[in-house]
Design a protein around this motif. Structure first.
Motif, PDB file in Angstrom:
ATOM      1  N   ARG A 169       9.442  17.656 -13.307  1.00  0.00           N
ATOM      2  CA  ARG A 169      10.422  16.779 -13.944  1.00  0.00           C
ATOM      3  C   ARG A 169      11.723  16.882 -13.160  1.00  0.00           C
ATOM      4  N   LEU A 170      12.531  15.860 -13.273  1.00  0.00           N
ATOM      5  CA  LEU A 170      13.817  15.873 -12.586  1.00  0.00           C
ATOM      6  C   LEU A 170      14.717  16.951 -13.180  1.00  0.00           C
ATOM      7  N   PRO A 171      15.544  17.559 -12.350  1.00  0.00           N
ATOM      8  CA  PRO A 171      16.498  18.531 -12.880  1.00  0.00           C
ATOM      9  C   PRO A 171      17.586  17.810 -13.673  1.00  0.00           C
ATOM     10  N   ALA A 172      18.323  18.578 -14.422  1.00  0.00           N
ATOM     11  CA  ALA A 172      19.429  17.997 -15.187  1.00  0.00           C
ATOM     12  C   ALA A 172      20.461  17.424 -14.221  1.00  0.00           C
ATOM     13  N   PRO A 173      20.991  16.251 -14.521  1.00  0.00           N
ATOM     14  CA  PRO A 173      22.062  15.702 -13.684  1.00  0.00           C
ATOM     15  C   PRO A 173      23.285  16.622 -13.721  1.00  0.00           C
ATOM     16  N   ASP A 174      24.089  16.542 -12.688  1.00  0.00           N
ATOM     17  CA  ASP A 174      25.330  17.320 -12.667  1.00  0.00           C
ATOM     18  C   ASP A 174      26.149  17.002 -13.912  1.00  0.00           C
ATOM     19  N   HIS A 189       1.571   9.397  -5.836  1.00  0.00           N
ATOM     20  CA  HIS A 189       2.177  10.714  -5.603  1.00  0.00           C
ATOM     21  C   HIS A 189       3.056  11.100  -6.798  1.00  0.00           C
ATOM     22  N   LEU A 190       3.823  10.156  -7.290  1.00  0.00           N
ATOM     23  CA  LEU A 190       4.677  10.409  -8.453  1.00  0.00           C
ATOM     24  C   LEU A 190       3.835  10.788  -9.669  1.00  0.00           C
ATOM     25  N   ILE A 191       2.750  10.075  -9.881  1.00  0.00           N
ATOM     26  CA  ILE A 191       1.862  10.383 -11.008  1.00  0.00           C
ATOM     27  C   ILE A 191       1.311  11.798 -10.875  1.00  0.00           C
ATOM     28  N   ASP A 192       0.908  12.174  -9.669  1.00  0.00           N
ATOM     29  CA  ASP A 192       0.410  13.539  -9.443  1.00  0.00           C
ATOM     30  C   ASP A 192       1.479  14.576  -9.767  1.00  0.00           C
ATOM     31  N   LEU A 193       2.699  14.330  -9.327  1.00  0.00           N
ATOM     32  CA  LEU A 193       3.792  15.267  -9.613  1.00  0.00           C
ATOM     33  C   LEU A 193       4.018  15.404 -11.118  1.00  0.00           C
ATOM     34  N   LYS A 253       0.837  -1.209   0.000  1.00  0.00           N
ATOM     35  CA  LYS A 253       0.000   0.000   0.000  1.00  0.00           C
ATOM     36  C   LYS A 253       0.866   1.251   0.000  1.00  0.00           C
ATOM     37  N   GLN A 254       1.937   1.217   0.771  1.00  0.00           N
ATOM     38  CA  GLN A 254       2.837   2.365   0.817  1.00  0.00           C
ATOM     39  C   GLN A 254       3.460   2.593  -0.561  1.00  0.00           C
ATOM     40  N   GLY A 255       3.839   1.513  -1.219  1.00  0.00           N
ATOM     41  CA  GLY A 255       4.399   1.621  -2.560  1.00  0.00           C
ATOM     42  C   GLY A 255       3.402   2.205  -3.545  1.00  0.00           C
ATOM     43  N   GLN A 256       2.144   1.795  -3.418  1.00  0.00           N
ATOM     44  CA  GLN A 256       1.101   2.328  -4.295  1.00  0.00           C
ATOM     45  C   GLN A 256       0.912   3.822  -4.060  1.00  0.00           C
ATOM     46  N   MET A 257       0.985   4.233  -2.798  1.00  0.00           N
ATOM     47  CA  MET A 257       0.834   5.653  -2.482  1.00  0.00           C
ATOM     48  C   MET A 257       1.969   6.460  -3.099  1.00  0.00           C
TER      49      MET A 257
END
Length: 64
Positions: free
Chosen positions: A23-28, A13-17, A5-9
């Protein structure tokens, strides 16, 4: 069961974001050209995403 259940949450949350445009920032040390390609691939509109043919050309151009 609790971990599932925690994994599903976390996934929800990721889908909402992502729906909010996060989006992730550019890697260093990531070249700007590569990050541009990455962001094009992440377009929420599939029609705006590059084709594999375009990706190959873009990556080869950056590599040269």
């Amino acid at each position: 069961m609790g971990n599932e259940k925690q994994g599903q949450m976390i996934v929800y949350h990721l889908i909402d974001l992502l729906k909010q445009g996060y989006r992730l920032p550019a890697p260093d040390n990531c070249p700007k050209e590569i990050h541009k390609i990455m962001t094009e691939c992440w377009s929420s509109d599939p029609k705006l995403r590059p084709t594999f043919k375009t990706l190959i050309h873009s990556v080869e151009t950056v590599r040269d």
